[in-house]
Design an enzyme around this catalytic site. Structure first.
Site, PDB file in Angstrom:
ATOM      1  N   TRP A  84       0.533   5.198  22.257  1.00 30.54           N
ATOM      2  CA  TRP A  84      -0.334   4.336  21.453  1.00 30.54           C
ATOM      3  C   TRP A  84       0.013   4.678  20.008  1.00 30.54           C
ATOM      4  O   TRP A  84      -0.271   5.787  19.537  1.00 30.54           O
ATOM      5  CB  TRP A  84      -1.803   4.647  21.753  1.00 30.54           C
ATOM      6  CG  TRP A  84      -2.784   3.697  21.154  1.00 30.54           C
ATOM      7  CD1 TRP A  84      -3.169   2.489  21.650  1.00 30.54           C
ATOM      8  CD2 TRP A  84      -3.546   3.886  19.962  1.00 30.54           C
ATOM      9  NE1 TRP A  84      -4.114   1.924  20.846  1.00 30.54           N
ATOM     10  CE2 TRP A  84      -4.367   2.754  19.798  1.00 30.54           C
ATOM     11  CE3 TRP A  84      -3.611   4.900  19.012  1.00 30.54           C
ATOM     12  CZ2 TRP A  84      -5.243   2.600  18.728  1.00 30.54           C
ATOM     13  CZ3 TRP A  84      -4.477   4.758  17.943  1.00 30.54           C
ATOM     14  CH2 TRP A  84      -5.285   3.613  17.813  1.00 30.54           C
ATOM     15  N   CYS A 115      -2.422   7.855  23.753  1.00 28.73           N
ATOM     16  CA  CYS A 115      -1.244   8.269  24.514  1.00 28.73           C
ATOM     17  C   CYS A 115      -1.628   8.988  25.811  1.00 28.73           C
ATOM     18  O   CYS A 115      -2.695   9.595  25.887  1.00 28.73           O
ATOM     19  CB  CYS A 115      -0.408   9.223  23.683  1.00 28.73           C
ATOM     20  SG  CYS A 115       0.063   8.554  22.093  1.00 28.73           S
ATOM     21  N   LYS A 144     -19.370  -5.269  21.218  1.00 29.16           N
ATOM     22  CA  LYS A 144     -18.824  -5.699  22.506  1.00 29.16           C
ATOM     23  C   LYS A 144     -18.116  -7.043  22.363  1.00 29.16           C
ATOM     24  O   LYS A 144     -17.015  -7.236  22.839  1.00 29.16           O
ATOM     25  CB  LYS A 144     -19.982  -5.800  23.509  1.00 29.16           C
ATOM     26  CG  LYS A 144     -19.755  -5.396  24.881  1.00 29.16           C
ATOM     27  CD  LYS A 144     -19.699  -3.920  25.176  1.00 29.16           C
ATOM     28  CE  LYS A 144     -18.903  -3.072  24.255  1.00 29.16           C
ATOM     29  NZ  LYS A 144     -19.115  -1.675  24.309  1.00 29.16           N
ATOM     30  N   GLU A 174     -24.659  -2.985  19.039  1.00 35.09           N
ATOM     31  CA  GLU A 174     -23.790  -2.763  20.203  1.00 35.09           C
ATOM     32  C   GLU A 174     -23.274  -4.105  20.740  1.00 35.09           C
ATOM     33  O   GLU A 174     -22.094  -4.244  21.101  1.00 35.09           O
ATOM     34  CB  GLU A 174     -24.564  -1.995  21.289  1.00 35.09           C
ATOM     35  CG  GLU A 174     -23.896  -1.936  22.655  1.00 35.09           C
ATOM     36  CD  GLU A 174     -22.505  -1.314  22.647  1.00 35.09           C
ATOM     37  OE1 GLU A 174     -22.092  -0.749  21.625  1.00 35.09           O
ATOM     38  OE2 GLU A 174     -21.809  -1.443  23.671  1.00 35.09           O
ATOM     39  N   HIS A 189     -31.157 -11.258   2.809  1.00 39.13           N
ATOM     40  CA  HIS A 189     -30.779 -10.511   1.609  1.00 39.13           C
ATOM     41  C   HIS A 189     -29.287 -10.617   1.320  1.00 39.13           C
ATOM     42  O   HIS A 189     -28.747  -9.781   0.599  1.00 39.13           O
ATOM     43  CB  HIS A 189     -31.227  -9.050   1.739  1.00 39.13           C
ATOM     44  CG  HIS A 189     -32.716  -8.903   1.833  1.00 39.13           C
ATOM     45  ND1 HIS A 189     -33.551  -9.132   0.760  1.00 39.13           N
ATOM     46  CD2 HIS A 189     -33.525  -8.623   2.881  1.00 39.13           C
ATOM     47  CE1 HIS A 189     -34.814  -8.965   1.135  1.00 39.13           C
ATOM     48  NE2 HIS A 189     -34.831  -8.661   2.427  1.00 39.13           N
ATOM     49  N   LYS A 198      -8.966   3.726  25.109  1.00 39.56           N
ATOM     50  CA  LYS A 198     -10.203   4.136  25.764  1.00 39.56           C
ATOM     51  C   LYS A 198     -10.714   5.450  25.201  1.00 39.56           C
ATOM     52  O   LYS A 198     -11.900   5.627  24.985  1.00 39.56           O
ATOM     53  CB  LYS A 198      -9.958   4.273  27.271  1.00 39.56           C
ATOM     54  CG  LYS A 198     -11.205   4.647  28.074  1.00 39.56           C
ATOM     55  CD  LYS A 198     -12.240   3.546  28.015  1.00 39.56           C
ATOM     56  CE  LYS A 198     -13.535   3.905  28.702  1.00 39.56           C
ATOM     57  NZ  LYS A 198     -14.618   2.984  28.306  1.00 39.56           N
ATOM     58  N   ASN A 229       1.202  14.138  23.063  1.00 35.70           N
ATOM     59  CA  ASN A 229      -0.037  13.456  22.631  1.00 35.70           C
ATOM     60  C   ASN A 229      -0.575  14.218  21.435  1.00 35.70           C
ATOM     61  O   ASN A 229      -0.510  15.447  21.420  1.00 35.70           O
ATOM     62  CB  ASN A 229      -1.124  13.541  23.707  1.00 35.70           C
ATOM     63  CG  ASN A 229      -0.874  12.601  24.852  1.00 35.70           C
ATOM     64  OD1 ASN A 229       0.124  11.900  24.885  1.00 35.70           O
ATOM     65  ND2 ASN A 229      -1.796  12.595  25.802  1.00 35.70           N
ATOM     66  N   GLY A 230      -1.173  13.504  20.482  1.00 33.92           N
ATOM     67  CA  GLY A 230      -1.757  14.182  19.322  1.00 33.92           C
ATOM     68  C   GLY A 230      -1.022  13.814  18.054  1.00 33.92           C
ATOM     69  O   GLY A 230      -0.217  12.873  18.040  1.00 33.92           O
ATOM     70  N   GLU A 250     -14.840  -6.749  20.143  1.00 28.48           N
ATOM     71  CA  GLU A 250     -13.698  -5.956  20.605  1.00 28.48           C
ATOM     72  C   GLU A 250     -12.929  -6.607  21.752  1.00 28.48           C
ATOM     73  O   GLU A 250     -11.754  -6.338  21.918  1.00 28.48           O
ATOM     74  CB  GLU A 250     -14.094  -4.514  20.940  1.00 28.48           C
ATOM     75  CG  GLU A 250     -14.837  -4.312  22.225  1.00 28.48           C
ATOM     76  CD  GLU A 250     -15.139  -2.833  22.504  1.00 28.48           C
ATOM     77  OE1 GLU A 250     -14.298  -1.977  22.230  1.00 28.48           O
ATOM     78  OE2 GLU A 250     -16.244  -2.558  23.037  1.00 28.48           O
ATOM     79  N   ARG A 254      -6.257   3.650  29.155  1.00 27.27           N
ATOM     80  CA  ARG A 254      -6.509   4.314  27.878  1.00 27.27           C
ATOM     81  C   ARG A 254      -5.952   3.514  26.703  1.00 27.27           C
ATOM     82  O   ARG A 254      -6.300   3.787  25.552  1.00 27.27           O
ATOM     83  CB  ARG A 254      -5.857   5.703  27.886  1.00 27.27           C
ATOM     84  CG  ARG A 254      -6.488   6.659  28.869  1.00 27.27           C
ATOM     85  CD  ARG A 254      -5.634   7.898  29.015  1.00 27.27           C
ATOM     86  NE  ARG A 254      -5.538   8.632  27.763  1.00 27.27           N
ATOM     87  CZ  ARG A 254      -6.198   9.753  27.505  1.00 27.27           C
ATOM     88  NH1 ARG A 254      -6.988  10.263  28.415  1.00 27.27           N
ATOM     89  NH2 ARG A 254      -6.058  10.370  26.368  1.00 27.27           N
TER      90      ARG A 254
HETATM   91  O1  M6R Z   1     -15.476   8.428  24.400  1.00 26.15           O
HETATM   92  P1  M6R Z   1     -16.438   8.139  23.292  1.00 26.15           P
HETATM   93  O2  M6R Z   1     -17.779   7.747  23.762  1.00 26.15           O
HETATM   94  O3  M6R Z   1     -16.537   9.296  22.307  1.00 26.15           O
HETATM   95  O4  M6R Z   1     -15.806   6.927  22.507  1.00 26.15           O
HETATM   96  C1  M6R Z   1     -16.394   6.423  21.347  1.00 26.15           C
HETATM   97  C2  M6R Z   1     -15.848   5.058  20.996  1.00 26.15           C
HETATM   98  O5  M6R Z   1     -14.471   5.117  20.789  1.00 26.15           O
HETATM   99  C3  M6R Z   1     -16.146   4.024  22.097  1.00 26.15           C
HETATM  100  O6  M6R Z   1     -17.506   3.962  22.382  1.00 26.15           O
HETATM  101  C4  M6R Z   1     -15.664   2.639  21.641  1.00 26.15           C
HETATM  102  O7  M6R Z   1     -16.435   2.187  20.579  1.00 26.15           O
HETATM  103  C5  M6R Z   1     -15.699   1.647  22.814  1.00 26.15           C
HETATM  104  N1  M6R Z   1     -14.436   0.966  22.930  1.00 26.15           N
HETATM  105  C6  M6R Z   1     -16.689   0.569  22.660  1.00 26.15           C
HETATM  106  O8  M6R Z   1     -16.700  -0.286  23.752  1.00 26.15           O
END
Ligand code: M6R
Length: 593
Positions: free
Chosen positions: A74, A2, A474, A470, A493, A588, A100-101, A477, A27
């Protein structure tokens, strides 16, 4: 997650709030709303809509106003509907709230104080408006607001407007960030620097428990004890105002291309020739420690996996990596002599904030690596180090990952025995990335030929395994291809059962010591029909490998080997027509647990 924006001033508040909300779009959100004072109707009007901000903009009459609050939601409590979108209006119609929260005890509060008040939404926020409406009676708003805030459990950053004082905005926060910016007679309040900096010349970050009132008289700030205090304003970092995509079609692509410059900026900041410029108090935190605990989430956690290798190899410090959301609820046995290193691009991740509470309760020192020095975690940890990636707008983190690894390397090198010329090695990595980005044109075709199935695997060993994880995140997502990253030796395994004709397996091979073993895993999946793509570093490359990257220092290979993975993800999402910068369901900065 949010986003909140409020504006009070001489210019059009509706325009500024909508512009602020647009700047917060990155975000992630699923609905939006605004409330403003309409001088002609002498009333506060409320508009909200699901979907994109354009849907909300279409609803707005051609009004102008001097005071407005807005929100992008959100969903956490209740589905994506107009009724659940913010602002929420109290049952008596008087108070208008954006939040927010998460209010954890909203059901209990409704049961205790609002038994006769029907719920109009499925949100936890409505309760704040309703409690205000019930508590204010003939009294003043600040007293009622303090009483409500005293009852809330959880986190909040909120703005309130009152139909009886329509020219006033009240703001309060606990755990969720809220910044107040100003320029001359204009005041803008926002949950994120990106929304603030288009208007404000200076800003102050509110601390937990404080309440701000903004009206014709100006701005007054009460601290958590109710004392009137003088806010301390500092200049706004204008880097956050520059949020355009430049020549690129997407922020993600722009940010991928920024990585060489980011690495060079980091070495300029932290390495003076061969001398480290890591602040002395930060380096001192590592003196005599027995164990380093790295805590992070998502991509930042993947950078932490690389950090473990760097600290163990360069500084000889035993290091463990923890997923923040697990640590927050199941902390392991912790011995004396532990130092906690948190990694967070945004500096706002709720799982890390909960973990930090535990770390502080137990009296351990904490250091955070973050991209946002104004963030909550930068304030709450004992010390912070900036990663200097510049604003990262795309939800999929790219340049923050490589920046985190580079700063981890600089730090491990500074507190260890040195031995390598880090300035030179990182500069070579930056050059290798730049060289590879020249080959970007190969990716559209590569993705077209090899990523046809709805699932894929990345494999690698050692640091290549860390990158495989990683790389998989990527790809999944933003393209929604179900992808997993595995240790190459672990496939046989169990997971190899999933390999069938044409399933893509992308192997990362940079480590000389294990290259032959990874090649065996490649042969195993190939013989079961997998469509293998090999990303190899030049010194271990073989005829037929699909992507060759320049050889760099073996401890820094993730800085370069992740680039093909970022480009594969980008082109796979592009080919599938996905919303690359704002993938579904994602935010974000993840400010709720
Ligand atoms: O702001 P942060 O680095 O703490 O965020 C952590 C994760 O939410 C963030 O890295 C998320 O996995 C990304 N969308 C990956 O691309």
């Amino acid at each position: 997650m949010c986003g909140i924006v409020g504006y009070f001033g001489e210019e059009d508040a509706i325009k500024h709030v909508m512009e602020g909300l647009r700047r917060l779009e990155y975000r992630g959100y699923d609905s939006a709303g605004i409330s403003y004072h309409d001088a002609k109707q002498k009333d506060l009007l409320v508009f909200k809509e699901t979907g994109r901000l354009d849907n909300l903009a279409r609803l707005l009459p051609p009004d102008e106003s001097r005071v407005a609050i807005g929100h992008t939601r959100w969903a956490t409590h209740g589905r994506v509907t107009k009724a659940n979108a913010h602002p929420h209006v109290s049952h008596d119609g008087r108070f208008i709230v954006v939040h927010n929260g998460i209010i954890e005890n909203h059901k209990a509060l409704a049961g205790t104080y609002l038994e006769d008040v029907p719920r109009r939404s499925a949100t936890d926020t409505e309760i704040i408006a309703d409690l205000l409406g019930s508590f204010v009676g003939d009294g003043d708003v600040l007293t009622a607001l303090r009483r409500v805030l005293g009852l809330l459990e959880g986190s909040y950053a909120l703005l309130v407007m009152d139909r009886e004082h329509p020219g006033t905005i009240y703001a309060a926060k606990r755990k969720s960030p809220l910044l107040v910016g100003r320029k001359g007679r204009e005041t803008i309040i926002a949950s994120d620097m990106t929304a603030l900096c288009a208007v404000a010349a200076e800003y102050t970050a509110l601390t937990d428990g404080s309440i701000v009132t903004i009206d014709e008289e100006g701005l007054s700030l009460h601290d958590h004890e109710g004392e009137l205090v003088r806010p301390e304003f500092v200049p706004v970092d204008k880097a956050y105002a520059e949020t355009d995509k430049g020549v690129f079609d997407h922020y993600m692509l722009k940010e991928i291309h920024e990585q060489p410059a980011v690495l060079r900026r980091i070495i300029d900041q932290y390495c003076e020739d061969e001398e480290s410029r890591i602040p002395k108090d930060v380096a001192a935190m590592f003196q005599g420690i027995e164990r380093l605990h790295i805590l992070a989430a998502g991509t930042s956690m993947h950078a932490g996996l690389v950090g473990k290798v760097l600290f163990e190899k360069l500084a000889r410090i035993p290091t463990e990596v923890h997923i923040a959301s697990e640590f927050a609820h199941h902390p392991p046995l912790l011995a004396e002599g532990s130092l906690f290193l948190l990694i967070s691009q945004s500096g706002e991740t709720a799982d890390l904030r909960s973990s930090l509470e535990i770390i502080k309760e137990r009296g351990f020192p904490s250091l955070i690596l973050t991209n946002v020095k104004t963030s909550t975690l930068a304030r709450e940890a004992d010390a912070y180090l900036e990663i200097f990636a510049g604003p990262e707008i795309a939800v999929a983190s790219t340049k923050a990952y490589t920046a985190q690894i580079a700063v981890l390397a600089v730090l491990a090198h500074a507190v260890g025995e040195g031995g390598i010329s880090l300035r030179k090695e990182v500069a070579l990595a930056a050059q290798a990335i730049e060289n590879h980005l020249q080959d970007r044109h190969i990716y559209a075709d590569l993705v077209d030929r090899h990523l046809k199935k709805p699932q894929a695997f990345y494999i690698g060993r050692g640091l290549d395994h860390a990158v495989a994880r990683e790389a998989a995140l990527k790809l999944k997502e933003i393209s929604y291809i179900h992808t997993e990253g595995f240790a190459a030796g672990e496939l046989k395994h169990g997971t190899i059962a999933l390999i069938e004709d044409q399933v893509p397996v992308i192997a990362i091979v940079t480590e000389e010591k294990t290259a032959a073993h990874t090649r065996s895993a490649i042969a195993e999946v190939e013989s079961r029909g997998a469509d293998v793509v090999v990303i190899a570093m030049a010194h271990v490359a073989e005829e037929g490998d699909h992507i060759i990257i320049d050889t760099i220092n073996p401890l820094l290979t993730p800085l370069v080997s992740v680039i093909p993975a970022q480009l594969i993800a980008y082109h796979a999402a592009l080919a599938r027509g996905k919303d690359i910068d704002k993938p579904r369901n994602l935010a974000k900065s993840v400010t709720v647990e």
